[in-house]
Write a protein that holds these residues in place. Structure first.
Motif, short mmCIF file in Angstrom:
data_model
loop_
_atom_site.label_atom_id
_atom_site.label_comp_id
_atom_site.label_asym_id
_atom_site.label_seq_id
_atom_site.Cartn_x
_atom_site.Cartn_y
_atom_site.Cartn_z
N ASP A 426 0.82 -1.21 0.00
CA ASP A 426 0.00 0.00 0.00
C ASP A 426 0.86 1.26 0.00
O ASP A 426 0.52 2.26 -0.64
CB ASP A 426 -0.92 0.00 1.23
N ARG A 427 1.96 1.20 0.74
CA ARG A 427 2.82 2.37 0.83
C ARG A 427 3.42 2.70 -0.53
O ARG A 427 3.43 3.87 -0.96
CB ARG A 427 3.93 2.12 1.86
N TYR A 428 3.92 1.68 -1.24
CA TYR A 428 4.52 1.92 -2.55
C TYR A 428 3.47 2.40 -3.55
O TYR A 428 3.75 3.24 -4.41
CB TYR A 428 5.21 0.66 -3.06
N LYS A 429 2.27 1.85 -3.46
CA LYS A 429 1.19 2.31 -4.35
C LYS A 429 0.86 3.78 -4.09
O LYS A 429 0.59 4.55 -5.01
CB LYS A 429 -0.05 1.44 -4.14
N ALA A 430 0.91 4.18 -2.82
CA ALA A 430 0.67 5.59 -2.49
C ALA A 430 1.76 6.48 -3.09
O ALA A 430 1.48 7.57 -3.60
CB ALA A 430 0.62 5.76 -0.97
N TYR A 431 3.03 6.00 -3.03
CA TYR A 431 4.12 6.76 -3.64
C TYR A 431 3.89 6.94 -5.14
O TYR A 431 4.05 8.03 -5.69
CB TYR A 431 5.45 6.04 -3.43
N THR A 432 3.53 5.84 -5.82
CA THR A 432 3.40 5.91 -7.28
C THR A 432 2.16 6.70 -7.70
O THR A 432 2.21 7.44 -8.69
CB THR A 432 3.37 4.50 -7.90
N ASP A 433 1.06 6.56 -6.97
CA ASP A 433 -0.13 7.35 -7.30
C ASP A 433 0.17 8.85 -7.19
O ASP A 433 -0.21 9.64 -8.05
CB ASP A 433 -1.28 7.00 -6.36
N ARG A 434 0.84 9.22 -6.10
CA ARG A 434 1.18 10.63 -5.89
C ARG A 434 2.13 11.12 -6.99
O ARG A 434 1.97 12.22 -7.53
CB ARG A 434 1.83 10.80 -4.51
N ALA A 435 3.12 10.29 -7.33
CA ALA A 435 4.09 10.68 -8.35
C ALA A 435 3.45 10.86 -9.72
O ALA A 435 3.75 11.82 -10.44
CB ALA A 435 5.20 9.62 -8.42
N LYS A 436 2.56 9.95 -10.08
CA LYS A 436 1.93 10.03 -11.40
C LYS A 436 1.10 11.30 -11.53
O LYS A 436 1.11 11.96 -12.58
CB LYS A 436 1.07 8.79 -11.64
N ALA A 437 0.37 11.64 -10.49
CA ALA A 437 -0.44 12.86 -10.53
C ALA A 437 0.46 14.09 -10.67
O ALA A 437 0.19 14.99 -11.47
CB ALA A 437 -1.30 12.96 -9.27
N ALA A 438 1.55 14.13 -9.90
CA ALA A 438 2.44 15.29 -9.94
C ALA A 438 3.18 15.38 -11.27
O ALA A 438 3.37 16.47 -11.81
CB ALA A 438 3.45 15.20 -8.79
N TRP A 439 3.60 14.24 -11.81
CA TRP A 439 4.32 14.25 -13.08
C TRP A 439 3.41 14.67 -14.22
O TRP A 439 3.82 15.44 -15.10
CB TRP A 439 4.90 12.87 -13.35
N THR A 440 2.18 14.19 -14.21
CA THR A 440 1.22 14.58 -15.25
C THR A 440 0.98 16.08 -15.21
O THR A 440 0.94 16.74 -16.27
CB THR A 440 -0.10 13.82 -15.06
N GLU A 441 0.84 16.62 -14.02
CA GLU A 441 0.63 18.06 -13.89
C GLU A 441 1.85 18.84 -14.37
O GLU A 441 1.73 19.84 -15.08
CB GLU A 441 0.32 18.41 -12.43
N TRP A 442 3.05 18.36 -14.00
CA TRP A 442 4.27 19.08 -14.41
C TRP A 442 4.44 19.03 -15.93
O TRP A 442 4.77 20.05 -16.54
CB TRP A 442 5.49 18.43 -13.75
N LEU A 443 4.17 17.90 -16.54
CA LEU A 443 4.27 17.81 -18.00
C LEU A 443 3.28 18.76 -18.67
O LEU A 443 3.60 19.40 -19.67
CB LEU A 443 4.00 16.38 -18.46
N GLY A 444 2.08 18.85 -18.10
CA GLY A 444 1.08 19.73 -18.68
C GLY A 444 1.47 21.18 -18.64
O GLY A 444 1.10 21.98 -19.51
N GLN A 445 2.26 21.56 -17.64
CA GLN A 445 2.68 22.95 -17.48
C GLN A 445 3.92 23.27 -18.32
O GLN A 445 4.14 24.42 -18.69
CB GLN A 445 3.01 23.24 -16.02
N THR A 446 4.73 22.24 -18.61
CA THR A 446 6.04 22.53 -19.17
C THR A 446 6.27 21.97 -20.56
O THR A 446 7.22 22.38 -21.23
CB THR A 446 7.14 21.95 -18.25
N THR A 447 5.47 21.03 -21.03
CA THR A 447 5.70 20.47 -22.36
C THR A 447 5.50 21.56 -23.42
O THR A 447 4.47 22.25 -23.42
CB THR A 447 4.75 19.30 -22.64
N LEU A 448 6.47 21.72 -24.30
CA LEU A 448 6.41 22.74 -25.33
C LEU A 448 6.26 22.11 -26.69
O LEU A 448 6.88 21.08 -26.98
CB LEU A 448 7.69 23.60 -25.31
N ASP A 449 5.45 22.72 -27.54
CA ASP A 449 5.30 22.21 -28.89
C ASP A 449 6.57 22.55 -29.68
O ASP A 449 7.18 23.61 -29.51
CB ASP A 449 4.11 22.88 -29.58
N ALA A 450 6.96 21.63 -30.55
CA ALA A 450 8.14 21.87 -31.39
C ALA A 450 7.88 23.09 -32.29
O ALA A 450 6.79 23.28 -32.83
CB ALA A 450 8.46 20.65 -32.24
N ALA A 451 8.91 23.93 -32.42
CA ALA A 451 8.77 25.13 -33.25
C ALA A 451 8.83 24.76 -34.73
O ALA A 451 9.38 23.74 -35.10
CB ALA A 451 9.88 26.10 -32.92
#
Length: 451
Positions: A426-451
């Motif tokens: 359960d502890r590891y699942k909590a780590y991965t659930d939290r990480a996936k949510a944070a990574w998805t949010e960070w990618l959404g804020q920072t991913t840039l379209d190729a020029a």
């Protein structure tokens, strides 16, 4: 046109950094000295060549930190993970890769990109202008390593790394060996039979340990004082720690049943993992070694099933270098004394193919964003990427800094686990659930379209 990003080194980190940058519209020049100037471990001039194991380790993204890192890289459209998936081999729950076509496809993809230039020159000094990413890995050339040491005011830290031997499949005696993944792990029959197993009884094991301990080893050169990375210890070094050490490590017999003698429990088992898609090559799992070549052939042929083994490659040991990143790099992976230079990959003190590629992914994005006049927001520490970059740029203790694989010990604790979530699963699942949510949010804020 945007000023080009120069990347020194075309391994896992350099290749991934280049891919991420060109996806953001930034041209890159990859400086890879091979094959003109070779190294002890490399066999080809291809980019992203796998020189040690062919495994990216566990692909479980809910219970394993490196599996989570796989997931994060896939979500970021990582080239290394795309090609690893394309050339995946059966390996139970692990991600093993057919190494030659993998490297060839990484090379072809980058060569074909209109924003990529590949130069075969060896860089022997730190560039005075940038932007530059140094991703030369643990086998950085002597001249460049000296230049880095001169700039940082200290000798590069170092450790020794070892390579396991590879055996031709048709030389293995299958009347003694059998195919099975530990605990029959895997969703398909191919995955459940991904490993080749060679059993030993107690007498055979004891004789093997005796031979291993007495075998002639490669001697270090005068003045070489570096230690070993614990995740890649030579098998004879493990044996020196106690005669039973290997039975609780790479030779543990649990989860396996010998179909030739189903009622006899093996005292120890040597496992081999498929090394190419054809199934003609197998590497001996966990058998990194510093034994001399003649001794390797003699000792490894004591393993039941390998009495007549023919080796495509014997094991070996080489010196790796890395910098003291916590004191030298800022949180954007820039060299504090020369901020036009970033470092990425194993030279920063991360260990493993995936970790190296992940740091290349971040360095490539950071450098490309900077060239576009932007700065990426910090990677959340609760993600696998964030945990690694935080560790190497300030989270680790500089005085005792050593190469590190990604692991949940690098992650901030999850709040509230002291209540109902007490089990490790359960502890590891909590780590991965939290990480996936944070990574998805960070990618959404920072991913840039190729020029």
């Amino acid at each position: 046109m945007t000023h080009p990003l120069h990347i020194i080194g075309g391994g896992m980190a350099g290749s991934e950094a280049a891919w991420q940058a060109v996806q953001m519209g930034v041209p890159v020049v990859i400086h890879e000295m091979r094959p003109k100037t070779g190294t002890f471990a490399h066999q080809t001039g291809d980019l992203a060549e796998m020189v040690c194991s062919n495994s990216f380790r566990s692909d479980d993204n809910e219970q394993n930190a490196v599996g989570l890192l796989h997931w994060e890289m896939r979500e970021a459209d990582g080239l290394i993970m795309e090609m690893a998936d394309r050339h995946r081999l059966p390996a139970g729950g692990a991600l093993a890769v057919d190494r030659e076509p993998f490297a060839a496809d990484v090379t072809a993809r980058l060569q074909a990109h209109p924003l990529v230039t590949i130069s075969g020159d060896e860089i022997t000094a730190l560039p005075e202008t940038g932007p530059v990413i140094i991703a030369t890995g643990p086998l950085t050339s002597g001249a460049l390593a000296e230049a880095i040491a001169a700039e940082t005011g200290q000798d590069s830290l170092a450790f020794f790394d070892a390579i396991a031997p590879i055996v031709y499949a048709d030389s293995i005696d299958m009347s003694k060996a059998w195919m099975q993944s530990r605990y029959d792990k895997g969703e398909t029959e191919e995955e459940r039979t991904a490993y080749l197993n060679c059993p030993m009884d107690r007498d055979q094991y004891e004789a093997f340990i005796d031979a291993l301990l007495s075998a002639e080893k490669t001697a270090f050169k005068p003045g070489e004082t570096a230690g070993y990375f614990d995740g890649c210890l030579p098998i004879e070094v493990m044996a020196e720690r106690g005669r039973e050490t290997l039975r609780f490590g790479p030779m543990k017999p649990v989860g396996l049943t010998n179909p030739h003698q189903p009622d006899v429990k093996a005292y120890a088992v040597v496992q081999l993992r498929r090394d190419n898609k054809l199934g003609t090559l197998f590497n001996i799992v966990g058998f990194q070694t510093k034994m001399k070549y003649g001794a390797q052939s003699t000792v490894f042929k004591m393993i039941p099933g390998l009495e007549n083994a023919s080796f495509a490659r014997l094991g070996g040991i080489h010196r790796n270098t890395f910098i003291n990143s916590p004191t030298l790099l800022d949180d954007q992976m820039r060299l504090r004394s020369k901020p036009h230079i970033r470092f990425a990959g194993q030279i920063t003190g991360v260990e493993g193919y995936v970790e190296s590629a992940a740091m290349g992914l971040l360095a490539g994005r950071m450098a490309a964003a900077e060239l576009r006049g932007e700065t990426l927001t910090p990677v959340p520490h609760v993600t696998a990427m964030g945990a690694l970059i935080h560790h190497i740029t300030g989270g680790a203790e500089a005085k005792t800094f050593q190469p590190m694989n990604v692991n949940f010990g690098l992650f901030p604790p999850v709040e509230g686990l002291e209540g109902g979530r007490r089990g490790r699963k359960d502890r590891y699942k909590a780590y991965t659930d939290r990480a996936k949510a944070a990574w998805t949010e960070w990618l959404g804020q920072t991913t840039l379209d190729a020029a």
